[in-house]
Design an enzyme around this catalytic site. Structure first.
Site, PDB file in Angstrom:
ATOM      1  N   LYS A   1       0.836  -1.415   0.040  1.00 48.48           N
ATOM      2  CA  LYS A   1      -0.360  -0.067  -0.075  1.00 48.48           C
ATOM      3  C   LYS A   1       0.466   1.295  -0.132  1.00 48.48           C
ATOM      4  CE  LYS A   1      -1.853   2.578   2.632  1.00 48.48           C
ATOM      5  NZ  LYS A   1      -0.858   4.005   1.923  1.00 48.48           N
ATOM      6  N   PRO A   2       1.051   1.903  -1.613  1.00 50.01           N
ATOM      7  CA  PRO A   2       2.232   3.003  -1.392  1.00 50.01           C
ATOM      8  C   PRO A   2       1.087   3.985  -0.435  1.00 50.01           C
ATOM      9  CG  PRO A   2       0.577   2.271  -3.638  1.00 50.01           C
ATOM     10  CD  PRO A   2       0.883   1.493  -2.280  1.00 50.01           C
TER      11      PRO A   2
ATOM     12  N   GLU B   1       9.145   0.982  10.923  1.00 54.60           N
ATOM     13  CA  GLU B   1      10.325   1.921  11.862  1.00 54.60           C
ATOM     14  C   GLU B   1      10.015   3.008  11.774  1.00 54.60           C
ATOM     15  OE1 GLU B   1      12.202   5.097  10.121  1.00 54.60           O
ATOM     16  OE2 GLU B   1      12.352   4.314   8.905  1.00 54.60           O
TER      17      GLU B   1
HETATM   18  C1  SIN Z   1      13.353   7.535   6.270  1.00 50.77           C
HETATM   19  O1  SIN Z   1      13.247   8.812   6.053  1.00 50.77           O
HETATM   20  O2  SIN Z   1      12.167   7.091   6.760  1.00 50.77           O
HETATM   21  C2  SIN Z   1      14.087   6.421   5.266  1.00 50.77           C
HETATM   22  C3  SIN Z   1      15.661   7.508   5.614  1.00 50.77           C
HETATM   23  C4  SIN Z   1      16.866   6.975   4.564  1.00 50.77           C
HETATM   24  O3  SIN Z   1      16.127   5.184   4.615  1.00 50.77           O
HETATM   25  O4  SIN Z   1      17.380   7.466   4.561  1.00 50.77           O
END
Ligand code: SIN
Length: 491
Positions: free
Chosen positions: A188-189, A265
């Site tokens: 899901k983009p 993340e």
């Molecule tokens: C992010 O902002 O979530 C990723 C940043 C990155 O991979 O450098």
């Protein structure tokens, strides 16, 4: 209609631009016929439409991924390696077009867009190489009547939800690992930047990835029900998400209902520390790269810049001088150094953080505003930012460098760690003892010691505290595999 929409992107290969979702090897519209309008953040003009999908299409995509899983998961790792390397080569071949797509839908400059394509493709290359190294283990047993062997198996159907700040790289960081492990995926983009995701699916077809292995469901209005289905559907065995801490917590709760494995993340609030003994020019270069990459819209951007008293004035003056040379504008224009933010709401948030800090006593050294009603905000430097400023607790996600002075190492460690999140942290010092001490004491998942750029496919990317769970890149293929113990008896 679609072909005239596609030609307006100005790509060498307009067939990379897709305006439909991708399920079970077919380009499809929403069952409802509804669409979402996607805008260029630089011009606010509509660049195209994508389907407003919902629960029905999400279930279809999950079923398609489940149907494709038995065959895909039993291909040889070498076969998957070869296909991922083909995809890597195709991404490189189409760098100009893919970079342009990123610029048009996200706003970042063309140089940054192409840089993201290289970063994004590097995950395909890295995980192609990881595919053939998913070693198990043989474990000596205390019981001489048995032998212990551990094997790794692909986890199953994976749900992937990604943000708009890296429209391509945040997909490949997850998808590359999933495909290499032998998993199939439902992606899901974000509705702001769907075209890079759809272009990856198109290149996946060209690389020979079979139908059903990659599926893409586009949605905006129905995002809650689509996200819930991905997290709660029993067929999906793993959820991987990049985005805000608030949404990560919601997805974690939903995924608990089926005990799914998760990689989250989430947000950061990175400290960037400059000690008196730092090489100031290197620290300035690091701060510029770290703070203003993607106009400050990365989870690993410096959000709080702490500078020791002895070099504070010099650092503030030099940083301001460099920022004065920045030129904001349309990312397609070669003279632009920094593009717009993703939308006007994002620019408003930066403005509110500036106003809040200034109302509490911070000084504005440069910038501080953006043309009303646009997505643009001037690269900004604030000095003397007080501890109670909002930005000390909340990620700004924009081009605002907020400077605070400190005196001792102990004081700055306490300031740096005074947040619920812990993704990345940076510091500059030439004292080797201090480098070890500070690197160990910062409560983050990733440290940049004398560098402002840490991101690479080969390293474990992720945070601690409320910045998330799991690691991507590096050995992140493990997150897409089950560990199985086989105890052999009857010898
Ligand atoms: C992010 O902002 O979530 C990723 C940043 C990155 O991979 O450098």
């Amino acid at each position: 209609m679609a072909s005239s929409q596609a030609s307006s992107f100005g790509l060498k290969d307009p067939s990379l631009v897709k305006f439909q979702g991708y399920i079970d090897g077919k380009w499809v519209d929403a069952q409802s016929g509804e669409t979402i309008t996607v805008n260029n953040p630089a011009t606010l003009e509509t660049i195209g439409t994508i389907p407003e999908m919902g629960l029905a299409e999400t279930k279809q995509a999950i079923d398609a991924a489940a149907k494709a899983f038995p065959a895909w998961s039993t291909t040889s790792p070498k076969h998957r390696h070869d296909l991922l390397l083909k995809l890597y080569a195709l991404m490189q071949e189409h760098t100009d077009d893919l970079g342009r797509l990123i610029t048009i839908e996200n706003g970042k400059t063309l140089a940054e867009g192409k840089g993201e394509v290289a970063y994004s493709a590097s995950f395909m290359e890295w995980f192609a190489e990881e595919a053939v190294r998913t070693y198990g283990e043989q474990i000596p047993s205390a019981n001489t009547a048995v032998r212990n062997v551990v094997i790794k198996q692909p986890i199953g159907v994976v749900g992937i939800m990604t943000p708009w700040n890296f429209p391509s790289a945040m997909i490949t960081r997850k998808l590359g690992a999933a495909l290499a492990a032998g998993c199939t995926a439902v992606i899901k983009p974000p509705p702001e930047t769907p075209f890079s995701a759809l272009a990856i699916a198109e290149l996946g077809i060209r690389a020979g990835i079979p139908p059903g292995v990659i599926n893409i469901v586009t949605t905006q209005k129905n995002v809650s029900e689509v996200g819930r289905e991905i997290c709660e559907n029993k067929i999906v065995k793993k959820v991987s998400f990049t985005g805000s801490t608030g949404v990560a917590k919601l997805l974690l709760g939903m995924s608990a209902t089926t005990m799914k494995k998760v990689s989250l993340e989430a947000g950061g609030n990175a400290p960037f520390i400059v000690f008196d003994d730092a090489n100031i020019d290197e620290a300035i270069a690091g701060a510029l790269a770290c703070k203003f990459r993607g106009s400050g819209q990365t989870c690993v951007c410096a959000n709080r810049i702490f500078v020791q008293a002895g070099v504070y004035a010099e650092f503030a003056a030099k940083l301001t001088e460099k920022v004065a040379a920045f030129k904001i504008g349309n990312g397609l224009d070669a003279s632009t150094t920094h593009g717009p933010l993703i939308h006007a709401r994002a620019a408003d948030k930066v403005k509110s953080h500036v106003e809040d800090a200034v109302s509490r006593g911070a000084k504005l050294l440069i910038g501080g505003k953006g043309p009303e009603g646009t997505s643009f905000f001037e690269p900004t430097v604030l000095s003397d930012v007080p501890a109670d400023a909002c930005l000390n607790q909340e990620e700004t996600f924009g081009p605002l460098a907020a400077l605070t002075q400190f005196t001792t190492e102990a004081e700055v460690i306490e300031l740096a760690n005074n947040t619920d999140v812990g993704l990345a942290g940076y510091f500059f010092s030439r004292d080797v003892g201090r480098v070890w001490r500070v690197a160990e004491k910062l409560q983050v998942g990733m440290v940049g010691a004398n560098t402002g750029l840490i991101s690479q496919a080969a390293v474990p990317f992720g945070g601690i505290k409320e910045s998330g769970l799991g690691r991507e890149g590096g050995h992140g293929i493990e997150e897409y595999m089950n560990t199985k113990l086989i105890v052999f008896g009857g010898l």
